[in-house]
Enzyme design. Sequence first.
Site, PDB file in Angstrom:
ATOM      1  N   TYR A  45      -1.864 -13.168 -48.868  1.00 62.42           N
ATOM      2  CA  TYR A  45      -0.585 -12.509 -49.151  1.00 62.42           C
ATOM      3  C   TYR A  45       0.491 -13.535 -49.525  1.00 62.42           C
ATOM      4  CZ  TYR A  45       3.417  -9.394 -48.299  1.00 62.42           C
ATOM      5  OH  TYR A  45       4.568  -8.650 -48.419  1.00 62.42           O
ATOM      6  N   GLY A  60       5.895   5.432 -54.120  1.00 62.22           N
ATOM      7  CA  GLY A  60       5.568   6.520 -53.194  1.00 62.22           C
ATOM      8  C   GLY A  60       5.819   6.194 -51.740  1.00 62.22           C
ATOM      9  N   SER A  93      -0.098 -14.849 -52.936  1.00 60.77           N
ATOM     10  CA  SER A  93       0.257 -13.868 -53.978  1.00 60.77           C
ATOM     11  C   SER A  93       1.765 -13.822 -54.182  1.00 60.77           C
ATOM     12  CB  SER A  93      -0.278 -12.474 -53.618  1.00 60.77           C
ATOM     13  OG  SER A  93       0.456 -11.873 -52.561  1.00 60.77           O
ATOM     14  N   LYS A  94       2.512 -13.904 -53.092  1.00 59.43           N
ATOM     15  CA  LYS A  94       3.972 -13.772 -53.205  1.00 59.43           C
ATOM     16  C   LYS A  94       4.613 -15.051 -53.746  1.00 59.43           C
ATOM     17  CE  LYS A  94       4.288  -9.505 -51.898  1.00 59.43           C
ATOM     18  NZ  LYS A  94       4.745  -8.471 -52.838  1.00 59.43           N
TER      19      LYS A  94
HETATM   20  P1  NAP Z   1       4.215   0.257 -48.476  1.00 56.32           P
HETATM   21  O1  NAP Z   1       5.086   1.200 -47.729  1.00 56.32           O
HETATM   22  O2  NAP Z   1       2.798   0.102 -48.073  1.00 56.32           O
HETATM   23  O3  NAP Z   1       4.323   0.623 -50.036  1.00 56.32           O
HETATM   24  C1  NAP Z   1       3.496   0.023 -51.001  1.00 56.32           C
HETATM   25  C2  NAP Z   1       3.120   1.092 -51.998  1.00 56.32           C
HETATM   26  O4  NAP Z   1       2.335   0.471 -53.036  1.00 56.32           O
HETATM   27  C3  NAP Z   1       2.252   2.200 -51.388  1.00 56.32           C
HETATM   28  O5  NAP Z   1       2.713   3.465 -51.809  1.00 56.32           O
HETATM   29  C4  NAP Z   1       0.888   1.899 -51.960  1.00 56.32           C
HETATM   30  O6  NAP Z   1       0.059   3.045 -52.087  1.00 56.32           O
HETATM   31  C5  NAP Z   1       1.253   1.347 -53.320  1.00 56.32           C
HETATM   32  N1  NAP Z   1       0.139   0.627 -53.924  1.00 56.32           N
HETATM   33  C6  NAP Z   1      -0.802  -0.113 -53.295  1.00 56.32           C
HETATM   34  N2  NAP Z   1      -1.692  -0.583 -54.178  1.00 56.32           N
HETATM   35  C7  NAP Z   1      -1.303  -0.137 -55.390  1.00 56.32           C
HETATM   36  C8  NAP Z   1      -1.826  -0.279 -56.694  1.00 56.32           C
HETATM   37  N3  NAP Z   1      -2.956  -0.992 -56.928  1.00 56.32           N
HETATM   38  N4  NAP Z   1      -1.188   0.315 -57.720  1.00 56.32           N
HETATM   39  C9  NAP Z   1      -0.077   1.044 -57.509  1.00 56.32           C
HETATM   40  N5  NAP Z   1       0.469   1.225 -56.288  1.00 56.32           N
HETATM   41  C10 NAP Z   1      -0.146   0.637 -55.236  1.00 56.32           C
HETATM   42  O7  NAP Z   1       4.809  -1.220 -48.397  1.00 56.32           O
HETATM   43  P2  NAP Z   1       6.343  -1.750 -48.454  1.00 56.32           P
HETATM   44  O8  NAP Z   1       6.609  -2.375 -47.162  1.00 56.32           O
HETATM   45  O9  NAP Z   1       7.244  -0.732 -49.017  1.00 56.32           O
HETATM   46  O10 NAP Z   1       6.148  -2.929 -49.500  1.00 56.32           O
HETATM   47  C11 NAP Z   1       6.678  -2.877 -50.815  1.00 56.32           C
HETATM   48  C12 NAP Z   1       6.673  -4.283 -51.389  1.00 56.32           C
HETATM   49  O11 NAP Z   1       7.500  -5.118 -50.576  1.00 56.32           O
HETATM   50  C13 NAP Z   1       5.295  -4.927 -51.371  1.00 56.32           C
HETATM   51  O12 NAP Z   1       5.137  -5.710 -52.532  1.00 56.32           O
HETATM   52  C14 NAP Z   1       5.350  -5.817 -50.147  1.00 56.32           C
HETATM   53  O13 NAP Z   1       4.457  -6.899 -50.241  1.00 56.32           O
HETATM   54  C15 NAP Z   1       6.783  -6.251 -50.179  1.00 56.32           C
HETATM   55  N6  NAP Z   1       7.292  -6.736 -48.902  1.00 56.32           N
HETATM   56  C16 NAP Z   1       7.358  -5.909 -47.817  1.00 56.32           C
HETATM   57  C17 NAP Z   1       7.856  -6.407 -46.623  1.00 56.32           C
HETATM   58  C18 NAP Z   1       7.978  -5.560 -45.385  1.00 56.32           C
HETATM   59  O14 NAP Z   1       8.331  -6.122 -44.326  1.00 56.32           O
HETATM   60  N7  NAP Z   1       7.715  -4.264 -45.440  1.00 56.32           N
HETATM   61  C19 NAP Z   1       8.256  -7.733 -46.532  1.00 56.32           C
HETATM   62  C20 NAP Z   1       8.170  -8.537 -47.649  1.00 56.32           C
HETATM   63  C21 NAP Z   1       7.700  -8.024 -48.839  1.00 56.32           C
HETATM   64  P3  NAP Z   1      -0.953   3.400 -50.872  1.00 56.32           P
HETATM   65  O15 NAP Z   1      -0.103   3.497 -49.632  1.00 56.32           O
HETATM   66  O16 NAP Z   1      -1.548   4.694 -51.294  1.00 56.32           O
HETATM   67  O17 NAP Z   1      -1.896   2.256 -50.797  1.00 56.32           O
END
Ligand code: NAP
Length: 274
Positions: free
Chosen positions: A182, A37, A185-186
């Site tokens: 975090y 989402g 976890s990663k």
């Molecule tokens: P994001 O925009 O916050 O998207 C994460 C999504 O996961 C949100 O829609 C969230 O819903 C959903 N979520 C949270 N808890 C959940 C659960 N228990 N069950 C199902 N869905 C859940 O973050 P993003 O930046 O796209 O991150 C995506 C992935 O990439 C994550 O694993 C993050 O750790 C990783 N990552 C991101 C970055 C970065 O710079 N953005 C860097 C390294 C790794 P809600 O919003 O409703 O909570």
Amino acid sequence: MVSAGLSSLLYGGGHWQGIMAASSRLKSTLALVTGGGSGIGRAVCQRLSREGASVAVVDVNINSANDTLQTLSSNLPGQEHAAFTADVSQGDSVGALMEQIQSRFSAPPRVAVSSAGITRDEFLLHLSEEAFDSVLSVNLKGTFLITQAVARAILATGQNGGSIINIGSIVGKVGNLGQANYAASKAGVEGLTRTAAKELAKFDIRCNTVLPGFIATPMTDKVPQKVLDKFAGLIPMGRLGQPEDIADVCAFLASNDSRYITGTSIEVTGGLYL
Ligand code: NAP
């Protein structure tokens, strides 16, 4: 969602070329994407749909999953998408999700991307047990539950083959101030994925981790601008990443183009921490 203040950090020459790429590499493939989402998960759903996949968009928030659903491509006969709500940190919820997906599509997903993730940042000396547990529950246990459930569902068909893609983070390798939970976890996601790769290779199920650097999403919108500016200055490619930069790598790992790749971690960081 990209804040206006960030826009100057984001766009490099030729960056949008990959976003428009489309093919049928994933024709007749069902893909499950958690965290679908928002941010990276949404871009993955969009990219996989442009590759011809049917997509099960999964998020804890059904409204955001439905919003993603409205943006997906459906150009091939039989290509259909659906949105589901699930909390990936709960085994019962993941079990119910798999039943719903198989009932809706009459088949298990052959591609799974675990992008659901959260942060609860705090310096180690002040980090609560609850904040540690909650981040481990979603980021690591959630990835385990999805990996296990999808592998089991594939094997239950008696027909081997699949690609499991887990979103880790460069922070799992190098650590980061205020992110002990975090980063742990990663790092765990990488160990989990490598082990799954070893165990599942004989079933032709490949398992790989993608390690994003700093990507402009709602997750990084929470980071103060001066911190983002500092990191952008450290990135050799001179910009934060876009969700599509990660989605393009996921499409490669999902497809047969990566057929001999398993157990690896691919850094997508613009060169950060080289
Ligand atoms: P994001 O925009 O916050 O998207 C994460 C999504 O996961 C949100 O829609 C969230 O819903 C959903 N979520 C949270 N808890 C959940 C659960 N228990 N069950 C199902 N869905 C859940 O973050 P993003 O930046 O796209 O991150 C995506 C992935 O990439 C994550 O694993 C993050 O750790 C990783 N990552 C991101 C970055 C970065 O710079 N953005 C860097 C390294 C790794 P809600 O919003 O409703 O909570």
